[in-house]
Design a protein around this motif. Sequence first.
Motif, PDB file in Angstrom:
ATOM      1  N   LEU A  48     -21.550  46.400  39.551  1.00  0.00           N
ATOM      2  CA  LEU A  48     -22.081  45.959  40.775  1.00  0.00           C
ATOM      3  C   LEU A  48     -21.968  46.801  42.250  1.00  0.00           C
ATOM      4  O   LEU A  48     -22.951  47.568  43.038  1.00  0.00           O
ATOM      5  CB  LEU A  48     -21.459  44.490  41.382  1.00  0.00           C
ATOM      6  N   LYS A  49     -21.150  48.053  42.238  1.00  0.00           N
ATOM      7  CA  LYS A  49     -20.353  48.612  42.554  1.00  0.00           C
ATOM      8  C   LYS A  49     -20.962  49.714  42.583  1.00  0.00           C
ATOM      9  O   LYS A  49     -21.065  50.374  43.547  1.00  0.00           O
ATOM     10  CB  LYS A  49     -18.513  48.908  42.499  1.00  0.00           C
ATOM     11  N   GLU A  50     -20.878  49.616  41.451  1.00  0.00           N
ATOM     12  CA  GLU A  50     -22.278  51.514  41.071  1.00  0.00           C
ATOM     13  C   GLU A  50     -23.523  51.019  41.663  1.00  0.00           C
ATOM     14  O   GLU A  50     -23.939  52.200  42.314  1.00  0.00           O
ATOM     15  CB  GLU A  50     -22.388  51.658  39.829  1.00  0.00           C
ATOM     16  N   ILE A  51     -24.279  50.191  41.590  1.00  0.00           N
ATOM     17  CA  ILE A  51     -25.616  49.925  42.433  1.00  0.00           C
ATOM     18  C   ILE A  51     -25.786  50.184  44.134  1.00  0.00           C
ATOM     19  O   ILE A  51     -26.116  50.851  44.692  1.00  0.00           O
ATOM     20  CB  ILE A  51     -25.642  48.554  41.765  1.00  0.00           C
ATOM     21  N   ILE A  52     -24.778  50.037  44.227  1.00  0.00           N
ATOM     22  CA  ILE A  52     -23.990  49.880  46.176  1.00  0.00           C
ATOM     23  C   ILE A  52     -23.142  50.377  46.900  1.00  0.00           C
ATOM     24  O   ILE A  52     -24.695  51.457  47.083  1.00  0.00           O
ATOM     25  CB  ILE A  52     -23.007  48.658  46.573  1.00  0.00           C
ATOM     26  N   ASP A  53     -22.886  52.008  45.566  1.00  0.00           N
ATOM     27  CA  ASP A  53     -22.748  52.884  45.779  1.00  0.00           C
ATOM     28  C   ASP A  53     -23.028  54.282  45.807  1.00  0.00           C
ATOM     29  O   ASP A  53     -23.424  54.781  46.639  1.00  0.00           O
ATOM     30  CB  ASP A  53     -21.553  53.350  45.794  1.00  0.00           C
ATOM     31  N   TRP A  54     -24.423  54.655  44.276  1.00  0.00           N
ATOM     32  CA  TRP A  54     -25.071  55.303  44.068  1.00  0.00           C
ATOM     33  C   TRP A  54     -26.533  55.238  44.327  1.00  0.00           C
ATOM     34  O   TRP A  54     -27.602  56.046  44.184  1.00  0.00           O
ATOM     35  CB  TRP A  54     -24.529  55.189  42.251  1.00  0.00           C
ATOM     36  N   ARG A  55     -26.710  53.724  44.624  1.00  0.00           N
ATOM     37  CA  ARG A  55     -28.483  53.162  44.096  1.00  0.00           C
ATOM     38  C   ARG A  55     -28.348  52.619  45.514  1.00  0.00           C
ATOM     39  O   ARG A  55     -30.108  53.235  46.138  1.00  0.00           O
ATOM     40  CB  ARG A  55     -28.602  52.515  43.044  1.00  0.00           C
ATOM     41  N   ILE A  56     -28.001  52.363  46.803  1.00  0.00           N
ATOM     42  CA  ILE A  56     -27.948  51.459  47.340  1.00  0.00           C
ATOM     43  C   ILE A  56     -27.702  52.742  48.668  1.00  0.00           C
ATOM     44  O   ILE A  56     -28.528  52.988  49.145  1.00  0.00           O
ATOM     45  CB  ILE A  56     -27.749  50.196  48.174  1.00  0.00           C
ATOM     46  N   ARG A  57     -26.389  53.064  48.756  1.00  0.00           N
ATOM     47  CA  ARG A  57     -25.850  53.367  50.254  1.00  0.00           C
ATOM     48  C   ARG A  57     -26.343  55.176  49.724  1.00  0.00           C
ATOM     49  O   ARG A  57     -26.266  55.224  51.764  1.00  0.00           O
ATOM     50  CB  ARG A  57     -24.284  53.313  50.344  1.00  0.00           C
ATOM     51  N   ARG A  58     -26.480  55.209  49.185  1.00  0.00           N
ATOM     52  CA  ARG A  58     -27.013  57.068  48.737  1.00  0.00           C
ATOM     53  C   ARG A  58     -28.487  57.334  49.111  1.00  0.00           C
ATOM     54  O   ARG A  58     -28.844  59.008  49.360  1.00  0.00           O
ATOM     55  CB  ARG A  58     -25.846  57.629  47.794  1.00  0.00           C
ATOM     56  N   LEU A  59     -29.429  56.505  48.877  1.00  0.00           N
ATOM     57  CA  LEU A  59     -30.599  56.372  49.797  1.00  0.00           C
ATOM     58  C   LEU A  59     -30.289  57.062  51.267  1.00  0.00           C
ATOM     59  O   LEU A  59     -29.732  56.659  52.179  1.00  0.00           O
ATOM     60  CB  LEU A  59     -31.605  55.008  49.577  1.00  0.00           C
TER      61      LEU A  59
ATOM     62  N   ARG B 279     -28.730  53.927  57.016  1.00  0.00           N
ATOM     63  CA  ARG B 279     -27.406  54.165  57.831  1.00  0.00           C
ATOM     64  C   ARG B 279     -26.120  54.066  57.766  1.00  0.00           C
ATOM     65  O   ARG B 279     -24.574  54.327  57.216  1.00  0.00           O
ATOM     66  CB  ARG B 279     -27.674  54.247  59.830  1.00  0.00           C
ATOM     67  N   SER B 280     -26.133  52.617  57.031  1.00  0.00           N
ATOM     68  CA  SER B 280     -24.648  51.568  57.339  1.00  0.00           C
ATOM     69  C   SER B 280     -25.251  50.366  56.164  1.00  0.00           C
ATOM     70  O   SER B 280     -26.818  50.176  56.334  1.00  0.00           O
ATOM     71  CB  SER B 280     -24.345  51.370  58.187  1.00  0.00           C
ATOM     72  N   THR B 281     -24.470  49.620  55.426  1.00  0.00           N
ATOM     73  CA  THR B 281     -24.538  48.393  55.011  1.00  0.00           C
ATOM     74  C   THR B 281     -23.528  47.678  55.650  1.00  0.00           C
ATOM     75  O   THR B 281     -22.097  47.988  55.409  1.00  0.00           O
ATOM     76  CB  THR B 281     -24.865  49.190  53.707  1.00  0.00           C
ATOM     77  N   LEU B 282     -24.027  46.594  55.366  1.00  0.00           N
ATOM     78  CA  LEU B 282     -22.491  45.721  54.567  1.00  0.00           C
ATOM     79  C   LEU B 282     -22.800  44.384  53.028  1.00  0.00           C
ATOM     80  O   LEU B 282     -23.762  44.153  53.489  1.00  0.00           O
ATOM     81  CB  LEU B 282     -22.248  44.717  56.043  1.00  0.00           C
ATOM     82  N   THR B 283     -21.791  44.926  52.854  1.00  0.00           N
ATOM     83  CA  THR B 283     -21.663  43.952  51.914  1.00  0.00           C
ATOM     84  C   THR B 283     -21.699  42.289  51.361  1.00  0.00           C
ATOM     85  O   THR B 283     -20.159  42.286  51.845  1.00  0.00           O
ATOM     86  CB  THR B 283     -21.612  44.631  50.419  1.00  0.00           C
ATOM     87  N   MET B 284     -22.181  41.858  51.098  1.00  0.00           N
ATOM     88  CA  MET B 284     -21.200  40.521  50.972  1.00  0.00           C
ATOM     89  C   MET B 284     -21.428  39.746  49.121  1.00  0.00           C
ATOM     90  O   MET B 284     -22.760  39.634  48.596  1.00  0.00           O
ATOM     91  CB  MET B 284     -21.847  39.578  51.492  1.00  0.00           C
ATOM     92  N   ILE B 285     -20.034  39.791  48.285  1.00  0.00           N
ATOM     93  CA  ILE B 285     -20.306  39.702  47.517  1.00  0.00           C
ATOM     94  C   ILE B 285     -20.189  38.133  47.063  1.00  0.00           C
ATOM     95  O   ILE B 285     -19.274  37.089  47.904  1.00  0.00           O
ATOM     96  CB  ILE B 285     -18.630  40.195  46.423  1.00  0.00           C
ATOM     97  N   VAL B 286     -20.664  37.657  46.279  1.00  0.00           N
ATOM     98  CA  VAL B 286     -21.418  36.313  45.765  1.00  0.00           C
ATOM     99  C   VAL B 286     -20.299  35.814  45.512  1.00  0.00           C
ATOM    100  O   VAL B 286     -19.685  36.012  44.315  1.00  0.00           O
ATOM    101  CB  VAL B 286     -21.894  36.039  45.395  1.00  0.00           C
TER     102      VAL B 286
ATOM    103  N   ASP C 188     -24.400  43.305  35.576  1.00  0.00           N
ATOM    104  CA  ASP C 188     -23.445  42.829  34.987  1.00  0.00           C
ATOM    105  C   ASP C 188     -22.469  41.966  34.330  1.00  0.00           C
ATOM    106  O   ASP C 188     -21.651  42.069  34.297  1.00  0.00           O
ATOM    107  CB  ASP C 188     -23.415  43.630  33.296  1.00  0.00           C
ATOM    108  N   SER C 189     -22.170  43.207  35.931  1.00  0.00           N
ATOM    109  CA  SER C 189     -20.304  43.434  36.183  1.00  0.00           C
ATOM    110  C   SER C 189     -19.432  43.871  36.849  1.00  0.00           C
ATOM    111  O   SER C 189     -21.094  44.465  37.903  1.00  0.00           O
ATOM    112  CB  SER C 189     -19.328  44.541  34.765  1.00  0.00           C
ATOM    113  N   MET C 190     -18.775  43.693  37.440  1.00  0.00           N
ATOM    114  CA  MET C 190     -17.970  44.075  39.016  1.00  0.00           C
ATOM    115  C   MET C 190     -18.641  45.815  38.813  1.00  0.00           C
ATOM    116  O   MET C 190     -18.695  45.913  40.266  1.00  0.00           O
ATOM    117  CB  MET C 190     -16.856  43.396  39.461  1.00  0.00           C
ATOM    118  N   GLU C 191     -17.598  46.493  38.243  1.00  0.00           N
ATOM    119  CA  GLU C 191     -18.074  48.131  38.228  1.00  0.00           C
ATOM    120  C   GLU C 191     -19.255  47.949  38.291  1.00  0.00           C
ATOM    121  O   GLU C 191     -20.092  48.417  39.158  1.00  0.00           O
ATOM    122  CB  GLU C 191     -17.658  48.229  37.143  1.00  0.00           C
TER     123      GLU C 191
END
Length: 79
Positions: free
Chosen positions: A52-63, A67-74, A47-50
């Motif tokens: 989006l960042k939360e999903i990447i930082d707390w739900r994906i990267r911490r699984l 080992r690593s991620t690369l994010t491309m924001i549309v 719903d917001s950029m904030e």
Amino acid sequence: MPSAFVMINTEVGAEKDVLDRLRKLTDIKESYAVFGIYDIVVKIEADSMEKLKEIIDWRIRRLDKVRSTLTMIVTEPKH
């Protein structure tokens, strides 16, 4: 609605386990196992950029086993 593609590297042999856990997250709109530099590609929306960042930082990267991620924001959404 902000969205992004996230390329994910996992520990060797953990691709299916990580992909299965990612597919349970409601913010993941598409998910694919791939060959190449990365093991998994997901598309996320929020719903917001904030959020989006939360999903990447707390739900994906911490699984576990990610080992690593690369994010491309549309910047220009599909019409």
